[in-house]
Design a protein around this motif. Structure first.
Motif: not given
Length: 494
Positions: A188-193
């Motif tokens: 999981f590569s997650i973009s935390l804005k």
């Protein structure tokens, strides 16, 4: 993959998961935290899940943009198999509507044109990866959340074939949907804005709480996780943002989880800006490292500190990176420093010889067409899309040019009869001037400029020309307002 163009992609639908049937022919969708309540004949926020005959359906099953061979670094994954080739797939629609989205022409379904939609079966996706020696399938671009059913079906087949599934997402997703993903997704590569609830509401049209909960959920489930944050110029590129995100990562995930601060590219409703100043990215990295985050990287940059990996114990260089290219130079087979044995927190897949250099003389390609592209400004990567129109296999060749007049080794790509294939070429060293793609008779091509690592360009340079540095000649978003000034005001008043 069906390359048929100009079909109306919205006409066909497939049964959707996570539905709740309500009285009066109404359905509720539990894929995202929005829990959209949808009337007969209507669609939810994402515009690709709707109500047909009182049942929840998906309009984008097996429908997406062209699959693309890239490297795993494209997905802000630096500590899992550095340099690994991946097969990236994006679809149509999104659970968010970020004002700066660089993939808005596919994430916002109302802008999708039929010519850009390709049709897949799960079997075709897995077959393509295996045929080209690719070990990782990445679900990415617009956002994979809205492709839930197709991803579940395909990822299951991929795992059965020994492949790895990577999920690159803003992760605005329900807990029930995460539970369905966990058995089939490996990375999981997650973009935390942002950490700011107000930022999420104003800029992304979502809310941050379920994103944070989702990241924690997959991490606690033992999945491999990396986190990235887009540092939007003058809005979220300050030290306080870096400090708050770093603290959350340390508190909830731990110091070993890689954290990426990514350079912003102006686009969509926030085009009236500039790319994030690199010194602000470097400062964010310094802040995170000083707080104890062990692996902090910068994205969408070249020629600056913050892309390589060095041992945190002896300072030996472990992995070198330039743009989207990576080379392991100081790791042992267990992902530890080969000099001192310190655990560098890498997951490796072992040697893989696919797409090795080939020996070839240029005069052997006398009958080939040469397509040459020169890097310029911030344009340092390119998608090449090639189509074999013949009934037999054909081979395409690629090499890179350097400022001293020399060239790189040749690489080759074999196309099956009538196969359409898309792949990324990214600048690999500072003295590289650009690539050459050599095409045999019967192979057509299009080149697409890539403006940052997560960007999927839908228009080719044959259609719209070559950009001037960082200014796309593409017809831009035609909205009546530009969010950039509004959000600047919001931040300044906070």
């Amino acid at each position: 993959m069906d390359t048929t163009k100009n079909k109306n992609w919205t006409l066909e639908s497939s049964p959707a998961k996570l539905e709740e049937i309500l009285p009066g022919g109404v359905v509720k969708c539990h894929l995202s935290p929005r829990n959209c309540v949808i009337q007969e004949g209507k669609v939810g926020f994402c515009k690709v899940r709707g109500n047909r005959g009182g049942r929840l359906v998906t309009l984008n099953y097996g429908k997406g943009v062209h699959s693309t061979e890239e490297t795993i670094e494209t997905e802000a994954v630096f500590h899992f198999a550095p340099g690994e080739r991946i097969l990236s797939l994006g679809n149509i629609g999104c659970m968010l509507n970020c004002g700066y989205c660089h993939n808005w022409k596919t994430s916002q379904a109302k802008y999708v044109t039929d010519k850009d939609v390709y049709y897949y079966t799960p079997e075709q996706v897995v077959e393509t990866a295996l045929k080209h020696g690719i070990r990782v399938i990445s679900w990415t671009y617009n956002d994979p959340v809205v492709w839930h059913e197709f991803i579940l079906d395909t990822a299951k087949l991929a795992k059965e074939a020994g492949l790895i599934n990577l999920y690159k997402s803003a992760f605005f997703i329900s807990e029930e949907a995460i539970d369905e993903l966990l058995p089939v997704i490996d990375i999981f590569s997650i973009s935390l804005k942002s950490i700011s609830p107000e930022y999420y509401r104003k800029v992304t049209t979502g809310w941050v709480e379920p994103v944070l909960a989702g990241i924690k959920k997959v991490y606690d489930a033992g999945k491999y996780v990396e986190v990235s944050t887009l540092m939007v110029t003058d809005i979220s590129d300050d030290e306080e943002t870096a400090r708050k995100i770093s603290q959350w990562v340390l508190d909830e995930l731990g110091p070993n989880v890689p954290l990426h601060f990514v350079r912003f590219h102006p686009d969509y409703k926030m085009s009236n800006s500039i790319r994030t100043p690199v010194d602000r990215l470097l400062k964010a990295r310094d802040v995170a490292r000083s707080m104890g985050v062990e692996h902090v990287y910068l994205g969408n940059v070249n020629d600056v500190e913050g892309t390589n990996t060095s041992c945190n114990n002896c300072n030996a260089l472990l992995v070198t990176r330039y743009g989207l290219n990576a080379e392991i130079i100081g790791l042992d087979s267990k992902g530890c420093c080969s000099q001192c044995g310190h655990d560098a927190h890498f997951k490796l897949l072992g040697e893989h010889q696919a797409n090795a250099p080939v020996e070839l003389r240029e005069d052997a390609l006398a009958a080939y067409e040469k397509r040459k592209f020169e890097w310029h400004g911030d344009i340092v990567s390119l998608h090449a899309q090639v189509l074999n129109t013949e009934d037999f296999e054909q081979t395409v060749y690629l090499r890179r040019n350097y400022t001293d007049g020399h060239n790189s080794d040749w690489k080759s790509l074999t196309l099956r009869p009538h196969e359409s294939y898309r792949f990324i070429i990214a600048k690999a060293r500072i003295d590289e001037t650009g690539p050459e793609v050599w095409l045999p008779n019967g192979v057509n091509s299009n080149l697409h400029e890539v403006f940052d690592r997560a960007h999927f360009p839908t228009e080719s340079i044959e259609e719209i020309g070559i950009s001037q540095n960082d200014i796309t000649p593409t017809i831009g978003y035609e909205g009546k307002q530009n969010m950039y000034e509004q959000v600047i005001k919001l931040v300044s008043q906070a």
